[in-house]
Design an enzyme around this catalytic site. Structure first.
Site, PDB file in Angstrom:
ATOM      1  N   GLY A 123       0.846  -1.184   0.000  1.00 38.07           N
ATOM      2  CA  GLY A 123       0.000   0.000   0.000  1.00 38.07           C
ATOM      3  C   GLY A 123       0.880   1.232   0.000  1.00 38.07           C
ATOM      4  O   GLY A 123       1.182   1.814  -1.046  1.00 38.07           O
ATOM      5  N   ASP A 243       2.018  13.288  -7.831  1.00 35.33           N
ATOM      6  CA  ASP A 243       2.495  14.660  -7.603  1.00 35.33           C
ATOM      7  C   ASP A 243       1.458  15.685  -8.041  1.00 35.33           C
ATOM      8  O   ASP A 243       1.321  16.755  -7.434  1.00 35.33           O
ATOM      9  CB  ASP A 243       3.807  14.908  -8.364  1.00 35.33           C
ATOM     10  CG  ASP A 243       5.013  14.328  -7.649  1.00 35.33           C
ATOM     11  OD1 ASP A 243       4.900  13.994  -6.450  1.00 35.33           O
ATOM     12  OD2 ASP A 243       6.079  14.198  -8.293  1.00 35.33           O
ATOM     13  N   GLU A 367      -3.561   7.646  -1.582  1.00 37.02           N
ATOM     14  CA  GLU A 367      -2.542   8.415  -2.318  1.00 37.02           C
ATOM     15  C   GLU A 367      -1.358   8.771  -1.423  1.00 37.02           C
ATOM     16  O   GLU A 367      -0.744   9.836  -1.555  1.00 37.02           O
ATOM     17  CB  GLU A 367      -3.153   9.657  -2.981  1.00 37.02           C
ATOM     18  CG  GLU A 367      -4.155   9.306  -4.063  1.00 37.02           C
ATOM     19  CD  GLU A 367      -4.631  10.504  -4.854  1.00 37.02           C
ATOM     20  OE1 GLU A 367      -3.825  11.421  -5.108  1.00 37.02           O
ATOM     21  OE2 GLU A 367      -5.826  10.524  -5.223  1.00 37.02           O
TER      22      GLU A 367
END
Length: 389
Positions: A123, A243, A367
């Site tokens: 993860g 990003d 994320e």
């Protein structure tokens, strides 16, 4: 844009987006089934032209879009963001044929995208991916002067887990290990249509209301035509996507925090308590001030990180990590404080804050969890320090 404020036309757009979300998107969101893709909602995002902005706007505009939608309709915000997350690798790294097949359908809301990076054992440590891409048949040598025909083949075997929009997406950006033992340098990104043989999935019953599932890949065939970018360079595809989207996750969080703050201002100004209004209690007033302070600080960092991305600044990974970390932790604090100041009514099913309380938890994990963001920040700081020395 100025580094730390929105232009008047941007604040006007924010207000228009909030109204649009309330009038056109909220009714469709309310008809959706929790845990399933709301295709009418995705299609409406396409009809309104909002999905097209995922590929034409900069990071600042993406943050503005996500914050505005989150304030009024978190379901619409999440549906839009997942389209962008799943399809951005196709936009940024896809071949002309891949783009032509999928991007028009993503932008008009007729195809649902998904970003399949996480695994049961990988993860936060994305470089530890175990999904195997085993060579099935090497690409034959092309005749002199001819282009390769894309017939290099692999078989994908393994599992993906915690994948938003799975198992209902129409295609997945899947990251698999093409070179064993190579860490981040041995990962390749593939564009995988949902109807590929050997691919199956199952939903996971999660706290978050948007669909999340697991994917099982049993010798799923892929060819060179399915590669996004370059073989063994897929980790760059993943990190470049994150990003861009990490600051906008922060914008999602800021939108939720602002909604909770505004609800708290209205409640404490109108609520009778102890012979006056609740806002007259100093402890309450100071709590509201703290909520506002943290929300504004998070907003400033989010838009500063987005502006840095649009300018191509070298410190984008650090700024993106800071923005996501501060904004998601702030939103958790603000929503929790709002629930406390509203009392039991905020925990009633269907209350705005009950909804936000469920929504606000997941962004601190997906994320890149908050702990991973701290590691990214520290690593970048030490790298900058060493470079300067």
């Amino acid at each position: 844009m100025p580094a730390f404020s929105l232009e008047p036309e941007q604040t006007d757009r924010r207000d228009r987006l909030r109204t649009l979300a309330a009038d056109r998107l909220r009714p469709l969101a309310d008809k959706g089934e929790p845990g399933h893709v709301n295709r009418p909602l995705v299609a409406e995002l396409g009809r309104l032209g909002l999905l097209e902005g995922l590929f034409t706007a900069g990071a600042v505009d993406l943050c503005l879009l996500r914050e505005s939608l989150a304030y009024t309709c978190t379901e619409a915000e999440t549906a839009l963001a997942l389209q962008g997350l799943g399809a951005h690798p196709v936009h940024a790294h896809g071949t002309p044929a891949q783009r032509a097949r999928w991007l028009p359908r993503v932008t008009d809301g007729t195809a649902v995208a998904a970003f399949a990076l996480s695994e049961p054992g990988a993860g936060s440590d994305a470089a530890a991916l175990a999904l195997r891409a085993e060579v099935d048949a090497p690409e034959p040598a092309a005749p002199l002067g001819a282009e390769p025909d894309g017939s290099a083949r692999w078989r994908l075997t393994g599992e993906k887990c915690w994948i938003s929009n799975a198992p209902e997406a129409d295609f997945y950006t899947v990251f698999a290990r093409t070179t064993p033992g190579a860490g981040a340098r041995g990962v390749t990104a593939f564009l995988l249509p949902a109807d590929r043989p050997g691919l199956s999935g199952r939903p996971l019953d999660m706290l978050s209301p948007h669909p999340i599932g697991a994917l099982d890949l049993d010798a799923v065939p892929v060819t060179a035509d399915d590669v996004l970018g370059e073989v063994d360079r897929g980790f760059r595809v993943a990190m470049g996507t994150l990003d861009l989207f990490r600051p906008s996750v922060g914008a999602f969080a800021v939108g939720m925090a602002q909604a909770a703050l505004d609800a708290t201002l209205a409640h404490t100004a109108g609520r009778d308590a102890f012979g006056g209004k609740l806002k007259d209690q100093q402890a309450v007033a100071h709590q509201v001030a703290e909520m506002a302070l943290r929300t504004e600080a998070a907003r400033l960092m989010v838009y500063a990180a987005a502006a840095a991305y649009d300018e191509g600044a070298p410190d984008v990974p650090r700024r993106a990590a800071m923005a996501k970390l501060l904004a998601t932790e702030t939103a958790q604090y603000v929503v929790d404080a709002a629930v406390q100041l509203h009392g039991a009514r905020a925990l009633r099913r269907g209350h705005l804050l009950e909804h936000l309380y469920r929504e606000v938890r997941a962004p601190r994990i997906y994320e890149g969890a908050s702990e991973i963001q701290r590691s990214i920040i520290a690593r970048q700081l030490y790298a900058e320090q060493e470079a300067g020395a």
